[in-house]
Design an enzyme around this catalytic site. Sequence first.
Site, short mmCIF file in Angstrom:
data_model
loop_
_atom_site.label_atom_id
_atom_site.label_comp_id
_atom_site.label_asym_id
_atom_site.label_seq_id
_atom_site.Cartn_x
_atom_site.Cartn_y
_atom_site.Cartn_z
CB SER A 171 36.58 41.88 44.87
OG SER A 171 35.50 42.11 44.00
CE LYS B 103 32.51 39.99 39.25
NZ LYS B 103 33.89 39.93 38.73
CB ALA C 59 38.14 38.93 30.04
CG ASN D 129 37.07 47.40 40.59
OD1 ASN D 129 38.17 47.83 40.28
ND2 ASN D 129 36.48 46.40 39.97
CB CYS E 33 37.57 46.40 36.68
SG CYS E 33 37.28 44.87 35.79
CE LYS F 245 41.27 44.60 43.91
NZ LYS F 245 40.46 43.38 43.98
C1 FMN Z 1 37.93 35.71 38.26
C2 FMN Z 1 38.33 36.99 38.94
C3 FMN Z 1 37.38 38.01 39.11
C4 FMN Z 1 37.72 39.21 39.74
N1 FMN Z 1 36.76 40.18 39.92
C5 FMN Z 1 37.07 41.32 40.58
C6 FMN Z 1 36.07 42.32 40.85
O1 FMN Z 1 34.89 42.16 40.53
N2 FMN Z 1 36.46 43.47 41.49
C7 FMN Z 1 37.76 43.67 41.91
O2 FMN Z 1 38.04 44.70 42.49
N3 FMN Z 1 38.71 42.73 41.67
C8 FMN Z 1 38.40 41.56 41.02
N4 FMN Z 1 39.38 40.61 40.81
C9 FMN Z 1 40.77 40.87 41.27
C10 FMN Z 1 41.09 40.19 42.60
O3 FMN Z 1 40.24 40.67 43.63
C11 FMN Z 1 42.55 40.40 43.00
O4 FMN Z 1 42.81 41.78 43.08
C12 FMN Z 1 43.54 39.80 42.00
O5 FMN Z 1 43.04 38.59 41.48
C13 FMN Z 1 44.94 39.57 42.58
O6 FMN Z 1 44.91 38.63 43.64
P1 FMN Z 1 45.23 37.04 43.46
O7 FMN Z 1 46.50 36.92 42.70
O8 FMN Z 1 45.26 36.49 44.84
O9 FMN Z 1 44.08 36.50 42.68
C14 FMN Z 1 39.05 39.40 40.18
C15 FMN Z 1 40.00 38.39 40.01
C16 FMN Z 1 39.66 37.19 39.41
C17 FMN Z 1 40.70 36.12 39.24
#
Ligand code: FMN
Lengths: 308, 267
Positions: free
Chosen positions: A26, A50, A75, A132, A135, A170
């Site tokens: 996401s 998202k 952020a 979620n 966050c 999550k």
């Molecule tokens: C730019 C960005 C936006 C994110 N937006 C969400 C979100 O809207 N909802 C959510 O549950 N996690 C969100 N995440 C978290 C990711 O889904 C994931 O849990 C986290 O980045 C760890 O995985 P990674 O190290 O492979 O990125 C976001 C992460 C990033 C980098």
Amino acid sequence: MSQPNLAVTVGRDRPVHLKNPVIAASGTFGYGLEYAGQLDLAGLGGLVTKGVSLKPRQGNPPPRICETAAGMLNAIGLANVGLEVFLRDKLPALKPHGVPVVVNLYGESVAEFVELARALDQAPGVAALELNVSCPNVSGGGMAFGCHPGPVGEITSAVRAATALPLWVKLTPNVGDIVPIALAAQAAGADALSLINTLLGMAIDARSRRPRLGNIVGGLSGPAIKPVGLRMVWQVARAVSIPVVGMGGILSGEDAAEYLLAGASAVQVGTANFVDPGSCLRVAQELAAFCQAQGIADVNELKGGLKV
Amino acid sequence: MSTWAQVKENKKIGEGIFRLRLEAPDIAAMAQPGQFVMLRVSHGLDPLLARPFSIHGVDGGDLFILYKVVGKGTRLLSLKRPGNKTLSLWGPLGKGFDLDMQRPVLVAGGMGIAPLAFAAQRLGSQGKEAPLLCGLLSTKGFENLTGSISALVEATAERGRVTWATEDGSAGHHGLVTHLLESALSSFPDSSPCGGVLACGPMPMLKAVAQICAQHKVPCQVSLEAPMACGLGACLGCVIPATGGGYVRACQEGPVMDAKAVDWERL
Ligand SMILES: Cc1cc2nc3c(=O)[nH]c(=O)nc-3n(C[C@H](O)[C@H](O)[C@H](O)COP(=O)(O)O)c2cc1C
Ligand SMILES: Cc1cc2nc3c(=O)[nH]c(=O)nc-3n(C[C@H](O)[C@H](O)[C@H](O)COP(=O)(O)OP(=O)(O)OC[C@H]3O[C@@H](n4cnc5c(N)ncnc54)[C@H](O)[C@@H]3O)c2cc1C
Ligand code: FES
């Protein structure tokens, strides 16, 4: 050796069948459509949208992202098009791509989570909901819920009652002990647990003496957090009987294998999509090659196979 | 999916300024002035993210990038030598300049020259007169840069014309490039006014250009920068404050935007 089996099933009572265990995480994959020109979405195990909220959200003031050692901070503030536009424009457009779509939900109250779940329950083309409750970038809801077993259980059971869809919860890593929270979600009827969300962090520009993010603090992701993700997936998978979807810093097929060994049934790939838009498919291919090289006929053999 | 491109040239053409020539036929074939690519400067974990760079030009299947060393990534990039070195990139991305106009004027500040030299070439090859006004702090140490830009634009575009402004007076007009713009816009006769200004450069310059264009009632397109992660419109990391509230994505609704669509006060 012939091609190893990569297909996995997440959940027992409400199973989600995936052609491989690699799911786009996401917030790093938009609504999927943004990546349709980059790779064949049908090759993914699945994708998580998202985070969708009831009303559209503009998100935080920029700068919203900054790079850190082997990772990044974000952020974004859960900027999204809102439920109505999501149901009208995004979800139907994903249908022809033939990829399981997990919808990530964000509510500021239990009632909002329930309303979102009800609306999505009626929508065609949703493989599962991912709540979620974790966050780090918004005040009010999000992590405030996710830090305590009570509220996580409360949201999960309220949403459980509102939908027949598979329910993934999550979890945030920004807690002292994640196990009681995981158990609360399981007891309240979660079909699976996704972890980890980002780790709360901060970056400072010493010359200007300013924070590098408009929101001052943000969520750390990428390879830098893989050890934390592995540790938490391992702790949770040992404690619960429902499947765990593991993530945090996965860049390669071998990283994915490590998560499966720690006890995950499937994995999500986030920040790696920014390193190469084709990462999810590459991770799946590399995982297949890893299995083949190791003489593993079925990827499910890896699950929980950590030798301790 | 990213593609691998061979480094064919990575040449220093000014103090801290390099021109990279990459073999990337698929991207070169589609590239429009104002569009950009996401380029990884190393295979390792640090720096992790790709960097956005404007497309500076194309030559057959080759792509040019003109860049300035400002940090870790661009420093690493400057060390790449041609030969068997390959870099990973994806693109072309974003919305480029709308070149469908008569009597355009192009305004570049600093590295803003990168996309505008490409726009000048394209306009020139359409047979349009497209004066390119370039501002630098100084040309000291940049003699090769100014020479190569002028040669590039004037060689490929018959009617190309480059005018320089320097803040130290080391070459061309002594002062800001916005002065050049004001006199250029005033020199158009009322019967055939300037059809549009295309601008790229530092934010204060772009803001001033937008104001001048508004005063002269000339349409203005600006190319904006923001930190980017995906370049594809997915991460929502690159937003720019939009007129009327909210944000737009620099990588998707931009990087080239109508100056009126940008909320300059919140930027
Ligand atoms: C730019 C960005 C936006 C994110 N937006 C969400 C979100 O809207 N909802 C959510 O549950 N996690 C969100 N995440 C978290 C990711 O889904 C994931 O849990 C986290 O980045 C760890 O995985 P990674 O190290 O492979 O990125 C976001 C992460 C990033 C980098
Ligand atoms: C659409 C677009 C097109 C661009 N085209 C060009 C180009 O043609 N030539 C060129 O030299 N540069 C261009 N840039 C800027 C370029 O992306 C940055 O200079 C580069 O990312 C810096 O990387 P670094 O690792 O060297 O610096 P870092 O170590 O990441 O940062 C060093 C300094 O650069 C600043 N910076 C980092 N990223 C950006 C950014 N995206 N925009 C502005 N400042 C930034 C940081 O705030 C810091 O002060 C473009 C940026 C965008 C968004
Ligand atoms: S860079 Fe990701 S949305 Fe623009």
